[in-house]
Design a protein around this motif. Structure first.
Motif, mmCIF file in Angstrom:
data_model
loop_
_atom_site.group_PDB
_atom_site.id
_atom_site.type_symbol
_atom_site.label_atom_id
_atom_site.label_comp_id
_atom_site.label_asym_id
_atom_site.label_seq_id
_atom_site.Cartn_x
_atom_site.Cartn_y
_atom_site.Cartn_z
ATOM 1 N N PRO A 6 39.575 38.144 115.588
ATOM 2 C CA PRO A 6 40.645 37.175 115.402
ATOM 3 C C PRO A 6 42.258 37.698 115.594
ATOM 4 N N LYS A 7 43.559 36.977 116.223
ATOM 5 C CA LYS A 7 44.908 38.031 116.054
ATOM 6 C C LYS A 7 45.594 36.803 115.917
ATOM 7 N N GLU A 8 46.549 36.460 115.996
ATOM 8 C CA GLU A 8 47.816 35.873 115.736
ATOM 9 C C GLU A 8 48.823 36.474 116.751
ATOM 10 N N ILE A 9 49.261 35.268 117.945
ATOM 11 C CA ILE A 9 50.170 36.651 118.457
ATOM 12 C C ILE A 9 51.061 35.667 118.854
ATOM 13 N N LEU A 10 52.072 35.301 119.125
ATOM 14 C CA LEU A 10 53.706 35.743 119.506
ATOM 15 C C LEU A 10 53.822 34.169 121.013
ATOM 16 N N THR A 11 53.427 33.250 121.034
ATOM 17 C CA THR A 11 53.240 32.915 123.000
ATOM 18 C C THR A 11 54.987 31.944 122.969
ATOM 19 N N PHE A 60 42.306 31.066 112.188
ATOM 20 C CA PHE A 60 42.079 32.501 112.097
ATOM 21 C C PHE A 60 40.373 32.949 111.078
ATOM 22 N N SER A 61 39.991 31.707 109.623
ATOM 23 C CA SER A 61 39.342 31.483 109.071
ATOM 24 C C SER A 61 37.935 31.671 109.977
ATOM 25 N N MET A 62 37.932 30.906 110.902
ATOM 26 C CA MET A 62 37.118 30.126 111.773
ATOM 27 C C MET A 62 37.384 31.333 112.953
ATOM 28 N N GLY A 63 37.296 31.775 112.867
ATOM 29 C CA GLY A 63 37.441 33.001 113.624
ATOM 30 C C GLY A 63 37.080 34.544 113.656
ATOM 31 N N TYR A 64 37.723 34.675 112.633
ATOM 32 C CA TYR A 64 36.542 35.512 111.619
ATOM 33 C C TYR A 64 34.722 35.558 111.493
ATOM 34 N N VAL A 119 28.621 30.293 102.479
ATOM 35 C CA VAL A 119 27.571 30.993 103.875
ATOM 36 C C VAL A 119 27.540 29.938 104.296
ATOM 37 N N ARG A 120 27.300 28.334 103.391
ATOM 38 C CA ARG A 120 27.244 27.196 104.366
ATOM 39 C C ARG A 120 28.458 27.020 105.284
ATOM 40 N N ARG A 121 29.497 27.594 104.369
ATOM 41 C CA ARG A 121 30.958 27.313 105.558
ATOM 42 C C ARG A 121 30.943 28.084 107.511
ATOM 43 N N LYS A 122 30.760 29.524 106.664
ATOM 44 C CA LYS A 122 30.165 30.247 108.040
ATOM 45 C C LYS A 122 28.747 29.501 109.369
ATOM 46 N N GLU A 123 28.618 29.929 108.364
ATOM 47 C CA GLU A 123 26.792 28.338 108.804
ATOM 48 C C GLU A 123 27.128 27.020 109.667
#
Length: 430
Positions: A6-11, A60-64, A119-123
């Motif tokens: 994931p990456k944060e960009i300026l739009t 960002f966390s979900m993207g990771y 683990v459950r959150r990532k799953e």
């Protein structure tokens, strides 16, 4: 090798009356041989469209979580040791199924030393990502489709005519998939050790944490910097006003006046974590990372863009009121969790260390203490470590307080460096 992150960009948001700059989180594809070159991935739609209501930190966390899973499957294909992943050579993303998810969850549970909750959150994020791929008709196979069932909604004990569809987790009560997860309550197991408090942090790691905080948690990033490079306590930080800050760039230092301003800032909402232990003037915060003044300017620009009900408070909450110690602590805990997630992807060994210890905002005071020892800033004219100097730099009431924060390793490293310099000088004279 191709990988995702994931990456944060300026739009520029063109949906309103006037163009507006905003930060957005996307998923990018890059080559590990040249990480500066990347292209946006269409998978970004999952975050940008399907999770548009989420904060950038959550995206960002979900993207990771998603990228870690995808990169794991790519590694398995490259190794060629697991037949379950051979289908991905031919079909790519279209060949993904729940067996790949099950093997990934088992892998991170066994080898990444994660908690059951993590683990459950990532799953759950990955399963939700599969739902997105189902809707995009990328995954249509039965073993990759998240099924739904209709449940009745009850009001006053009676079922209504209308029901609600909910997703069925593919691994729940399904013997087809073998999934290993960590224990829910590891502390209750025999022989389980309590986590020790973290007394220090590697220089590279805490400096990276400051960069991460600036990007993800701008509301407390400058406060964390003050703690790591000035040894401030939590209460010291939240009691600061704009007038308390004096930057002296030619000396590479910021001087702070630490006062107990609980009544002025918090009124009846004061709490124990907002207390100032030691009132003092000219508390130094050193430009250890070469970015302190840039961080201050960046934060002040951020602060000036916010709604502020108290114009002099240095740190404010999301409602524009002075930030209490409780709120700062909560924000720091979220920063901590997200930073460890980030390290799991980029520096897994360091992530393991941070997870295996307990630590909170006070880690900044530990970092500061041991850093100035390592750099020889606590030495007197005889080249000896002087507890009085250490105590003065930390703003302690007594020398005894300062001594409890010293990491013996840092002290040994500092003394070893001094001995090395003396030895080198002796050889040059000889």
């Amino acid at each position: 090798m191709i990988r995702y992150r994931p990456k944060e960009i300026l739009t520029t948001d063109l949906s309103g009356y006037k163009p507006k700059k905003k930060r957005e989180v996307i998923i990018i594809k890059y080559d590990t041989n040249n990480e500066d070159v990347w292209i946006p991935s269409q998978l970004s739609d999952y975050l940008h469209v399907y999770k548009s209501e989420k904060s950038n930190n959550t995206k960002f966390s979900m993207g990771y979580a998603i990228c870690e899973f995808i990169n794991y499957t790519l590694e398995q294909v490259e190794k060629g040791e697991n037949k379950d992943f051979e289908i991905l050579k031919e079909k790519g993303f279209y060949g993904l199924n729940f067996k790949h998810v099950a093997e990934y969850i088992t892998y991170i549970s066994k080898y990444n030393n994660l908690s059951y909750t993590t683990v459950r959150r990532k799953e759950n994020v990955i399963i939700d990502f599969f739902k997105f791929l189902n809707q995009k008709n990328i995954l249509t196979d039965k073993d990759a489709t998240v099924e739904r069932k209709l449940i009745q909604i009850k009001r006053n004990g009676h079922s209504t005519r209308k029901g609600m569809y909910v997703s069925i987790h593919p691994f729940d009560n399904n013997p087809k998939y073998k999934v290993y997860r960590p224990a829910k309550n590891p502390s209750s197991q025999d022989g389980e050790k309590k986590k020790a408090p973290l007394k220090d942090m590697n220089e590279e790691v805490w400096m990276l944490m400051l960069e991460f905080a600036e990007e993800r948690y701008p509301d407390i990033a400058f406060g964390v910097a003050l703690q790591c490079m000035g040894g401030l306590r939590l209460g010291d930080v939240v009691n600061l006003t704009i007038d308390d800050v004096k930057a002296v760039k030619e000396q590479h230092v910021i001087y702070l006046n630490i006062e107990d301003r609980q009544i002025e800032l918090f009124g009846k909402k004061s709490c124990k974590k907002s207390e100032v232990k030691t009132v003092r003037e000219n508390q130094p915060v050193f430009n250890f990372n070469g970015e302190l003044f840039k961080s201050m300017d960046k934060y002040m620009n951020y602060l000036n863009r916010q709604k502020r009900n108290n114009k002099n408070a240095l740190f404010i909450n999301s409602h524009g009121n002075p930030m209490t110690g409780n709120t700062y602590e909560q924000r720091f805990q979220k920063l901590k969790a997200d930073f460890i997630d980030f390290l799991e992807y980029s520096k897994p060994t360091e992530a393991y260390v941070l997870k295996e210890h307990t630590w909170a905002t006070h880690i900044g005071r530990h970092i500061f203490t041991n850093f100035i020892i390592r750099k020889g800033l606590t030495q007197n004219s005889m080249g000896e470590h002087d507890p009085k100097i250490l105590s003065a730099l930390r703003g302690d009431k007594s020398i005894a307080s300062a001594l409890t924060y010293i990491n013996p390793v840092a002290l040994v490293e500092s003394v070893t460096e001094i001995i090395s310099q003396i030895s080198k000088a002796s050889k040059e004279r000889g």
